[in-house]
Scaffold this active site. Structure first.
Site, PDB file in Angstrom:
ATOM      1  N   ARG A  94      69.324  43.201  24.632  1.00 12.02           N
ATOM      2  CA  ARG A  94      69.009  42.080  25.525  1.00 12.02           C
ATOM      3  C   ARG A  94      69.789  40.815  25.175  1.00 12.02           C
ATOM      4  O   ARG A  94      69.880  39.906  25.974  1.00 12.02           O
ATOM      5  CB  ARG A  94      67.492  41.816  25.529  1.00 12.02           C
ATOM      6  CG  ARG A  94      66.746  42.845  26.375  1.00 12.02           C
ATOM      7  CD  ARG A  94      65.267  42.606  26.415  1.00 12.02           C
ATOM      8  NE  ARG A  94      64.609  42.993  25.179  1.00 12.02           N
ATOM      9  CZ  ARG A  94      63.302  42.884  24.954  1.00 12.02           C
ATOM     10  NH1 ARG A  94      62.520  42.394  25.873  1.00 12.02           N
ATOM     11  NH2 ARG A  94      62.779  43.270  23.807  1.00 12.02           N
ATOM     12  N   GLN A  95      70.347  40.767  23.945  1.00 16.12           N
ATOM     13  CA  GLN A  95      71.190  39.602  23.586  1.00 16.12           C
ATOM     14  C   GLN A  95      72.646  40.036  23.782  1.00 16.12           C
ATOM     15  O   GLN A  95      73.370  40.320  22.828  1.00 16.12           O
ATOM     16  CB  GLN A  95      70.918  39.173  22.132  1.00 16.12           C
ATOM     17  CG  GLN A  95      71.679  37.913  21.692  1.00 16.12           C
ATOM     18  CD  GLN A  95      71.086  36.610  22.235  1.00 16.12           C
ATOM     19  OE1 GLN A  95      69.927  36.545  22.577  1.00 16.12           O
ATOM     20  NE2 GLN A  95      71.914  35.573  22.312  1.00 16.12           N
ATOM     21  N   HIS A 128      68.757  47.484  29.295  1.00 16.52           N
ATOM     22  CA  HIS A 128      68.284  46.367  30.122  1.00 16.52           C
ATOM     23  C   HIS A 128      69.386  45.843  31.042  1.00 16.52           C
ATOM     24  O   HIS A 128      69.146  45.569  32.220  1.00 16.52           O
ATOM     25  CB  HIS A 128      67.735  45.252  29.237  1.00 16.52           C
ATOM     26  CG  HIS A 128      67.223  44.097  30.031  1.00 16.52           C
ATOM     27  ND1 HIS A 128      66.159  44.229  30.895  1.00 16.52           N
ATOM     28  CD2 HIS A 128      67.647  42.826  30.128  1.00 16.52           C
ATOM     29  CE1 HIS A 128      65.942  43.068  31.483  1.00 16.52           C
ATOM     30  NE2 HIS A 128      66.835  42.205  31.044  1.00 16.52           N
ATOM     31  N   LYS A 190      60.355  36.180  39.070  1.00 15.08           N
ATOM     32  CA  LYS A 190      59.942  35.719  37.736  1.00 15.08           C
ATOM     33  C   LYS A 190      60.946  34.687  37.235  1.00 15.08           C
ATOM     34  O   LYS A 190      62.150  34.934  37.256  1.00 15.08           O
ATOM     35  CB  LYS A 190      59.900  36.916  36.783  1.00 15.08           C
ATOM     36  CG  LYS A 190      59.441  36.603  35.380  1.00 15.08           C
ATOM     37  CD  LYS A 190      59.194  37.879  34.568  1.00 15.08           C
ATOM     38  CE  LYS A 190      60.410  38.353  33.840  1.00 15.08           C
ATOM     39  NZ  LYS A 190      60.174  39.489  32.936  1.00 15.08           N
ATOM     40  N   ASP A 217      59.118  49.092  35.192  1.00 14.71           N
ATOM     41  CA  ASP A 217      60.001  48.188  34.456  1.00 14.71           C
ATOM     42  C   ASP A 217      60.756  48.994  33.400  1.00 14.71           C
ATOM     43  O   ASP A 217      60.352  50.105  33.058  1.00 14.71           O
ATOM     44  CB  ASP A 217      59.182  47.062  33.792  1.00 14.71           C
ATOM     45  CG  ASP A 217      59.988  45.767  33.646  1.00 14.71           C
ATOM     46  OD1 ASP A 217      61.213  45.796  33.886  1.00 14.71           O
ATOM     47  OD2 ASP A 217      59.400  44.739  33.295  1.00 14.71           O
ATOM     48  N   THR A 222      55.660  42.399  25.105  1.00 18.32           N
ATOM     49  CA  THR A 222      54.350  41.776  24.841  1.00 18.32           C
ATOM     50  C   THR A 222      53.334  42.109  25.928  1.00 18.32           C
ATOM     51  O   THR A 222      52.143  41.855  25.771  1.00 18.32           O
ATOM     52  CB  THR A 222      54.476  40.251  24.807  1.00 18.32           C
ATOM     53  OG1 THR A 222      54.870  39.797  26.116  1.00 18.32           O
ATOM     54  CG2 THR A 222      55.495  39.791  23.777  1.00 18.32           C
ATOM     55  N   GLY A 223      53.820  42.608  27.051  1.00 18.45           N
ATOM     56  CA  GLY A 223      52.931  42.931  28.174  1.00 18.45           C
ATOM     57  C   GLY A 223      52.747  41.766  29.133  1.00 18.45           C
ATOM     58  O   GLY A 223      52.128  41.935  30.194  1.00 18.45           O
ATOM     59  N   THR A 225      54.688  40.271  31.246  1.00 21.65           N
ATOM     60  CA  THR A 225      55.231  40.483  32.598  1.00 21.65           C
ATOM     61  C   THR A 225      54.285  41.348  33.422  1.00 21.65           C
ATOM     62  O   THR A 225      53.989  41.045  34.593  1.00 21.65           O
ATOM     63  CB  THR A 225      56.622  41.158  32.502  1.00 21.65           C
ATOM     64  OG1 THR A 225      57.469  40.306  31.720  1.00 21.65           O
ATOM     65  CG2 THR A 225      57.241  41.388  33.863  1.00 21.65           C
TER      66      THR A 225
HETATM   67  C1  R5P Z   1      62.872  41.595  31.256  1.00 24.01           C
HETATM   68  O1  R5P Z   1      63.461  41.177  32.232  1.00 24.01           O
HETATM   69  C2  R5P Z   1      62.484  43.027  31.082  1.00 24.01           C
HETATM   70  O2  R5P Z   1      62.865  43.810  32.158  1.00 24.01           O
HETATM   71  C3  R5P Z   1      60.988  43.159  30.873  1.00 24.01           C
HETATM   72  O3  R5P Z   1      60.328  42.747  32.049  1.00 24.01           O
HETATM   73  C4  R5P Z   1      60.541  42.327  29.723  1.00 24.01           C
HETATM   74  O4  R5P Z   1      61.334  42.594  28.590  1.00 24.01           O
HETATM   75  C5  R5P Z   1      59.096  42.604  29.408  1.00 24.01           C
HETATM   76  O5  R5P Z   1      58.683  41.761  28.378  1.00 24.01           O
HETATM   77  P1  R5P Z   1      57.165  41.382  28.195  1.00 24.01           P
HETATM   78  O6  R5P Z   1      56.391  42.678  28.175  1.00 24.01           O
HETATM   79  O7  R5P Z   1      57.121  40.666  26.876  1.00 24.01           O
HETATM   80  O8  R5P Z   1      56.776  40.503  29.316  1.00 24.01           O
END
Ligand code: R5P
Length: 293
Positions: A94-95, A128, A190, A217, A222-223, A225
């Site tokens: 992701r980075q 991602h 988002k 997704d 962390t959940g 989203t």
């Molecule tokens: C971000 O755009 C990814 O697709 C996921 O939605 C994100 O990594 C989910 O992260 P978290 O569960 O912390 O919200």
């Protein structure tokens, strides 16, 4: 070809070996008292193409990356002709750019490290952002497990369910699911604050009242989203809400927080083994490896 099942993906690697018929080379693995990893291949890889199956998921992503590099080095020293890294969850992907001044590009550092360890090719699953693959100095590609996740829900009796992406960037994922589910698809929006990491979700033009909805997704971390998305769906009067992801990191109490919103089931793959890993990547990876032999 030989399959080497890394310590982080032992079960998955063995399933791939069984499905492909490619021999499994066991890895003797231990952690020294000071925390350093030790690996030794317990079979010959001389003049063989090898596929190392090793996910690099939390909480030990750094250690798992090193284990992958140590196994690749052992394979090359053992005379392997070609070393493919099968990394279902690719840490640091992701980075893949400098979002803020002063940062590095983590995935590029990881890519160079893997190259130095002897890896010739990388196959990952639902990375991602595909642009991260361009940082690798050797062929790197990503597969999609979304059709397998959607099939799980068809078998559960939810053909025709609405496939929802929690943000616009995941709409390609929802569309892949829609092809299997044969229902409708859509997305929420988002916005993320780059400094605080706080996100805000909205649902312009979406109405799922009375419908069965599956949120798809790539990652649940962390959940947050999914929790935000599920609340919106409940407010709109969705009849059933499920969520599916390829990489269920499910950090901390993510699972409980998601289920507390009324999500009926969390389904993920064995990219990151957990109680929600109800779909195996073994058939997907096996087909890919058989196709290239
Ligand atoms: C971000 O755009 C990814 O697709 C996921 O939605 C994100 O990594 C989910 O992260 P978290 O569960 O912390 O919200």
């Amino acid at each position: 070809m030989k399959v080497i099942s890394g310590p982080a993906s032992k079960d998955l690697g063995e399933r791939v070996s069984a499905l492909t018929g490619f021999g499994n080379v066991p890895v003797s693995f231990k952690v020294f008292p000071d925390g350093e990893s030790y690996v030794r291949l317990e079979g010959s890889v001389q003049d063989q193409n090898v596929a190392i199956v090793q996910t690099t998921s939390p909480p030990q992503q750094d250690g798992r990356l090193i284990q992958l590099a140590l196994i690749a080095d052992a394979a090359k020293r053992g005379g392997a002709s070609k070393v493919s890294a099968i990394v279902p969850y690719l840490a640091y992907a992701r980075q893949d750019k400098m979002f803020l001044a002063g940062e590095g590009i983590s995935i590029e550092t990881v890519a160079r490290m893997l190259k130095a360890s002897g890896i010739d090719e990388l196959i990952t699953v639902n990375i991602h952002s595909e642009s991260a693959l361009q940082k690798f100095p050797f062929p790197a590609r990503t597969l999609s497990a979304i059709p397998l996740l959607a099939e799980y829900f068809v078998e559960k009796g939810f053909k025709g369910a609405f496939a929802l992406a929690p943000d616009k960037g995941a709409m390609h994922i929802a569309k892949q699911a829609q092809e299997v589910l044969a229902g409708n698809a859509g997305h929420l929006d988002k916005q993320r604050d780059r400094y605080t990491g706080q996100t805000k979700q909205t649902a312009e033009g979406l109405n799922v009242s009375g419908q069965s909805v599956i949120i798809f997704d790539d990652i649940i971390s962390t959940g947050g989203t999914i929790v935000g998305a599920a609340r919106i769906l409940r407010e709109q009067g969705a009849k059933h809400v499920f969520c599916a992801c390829v990489h269920g990191l499910l950090i901390g109490d993510a699972e409980k927080r998601i289920l507390d919103t009324g999500v009926e089931e969390i389904v993920s793959t064995d990219s990151v083994p957990s109680t929600s890993s109800k779909v195996s990547l073994a058939p997907l990876l096996s087909e890919e490896l058989k196709a290239q032999e």
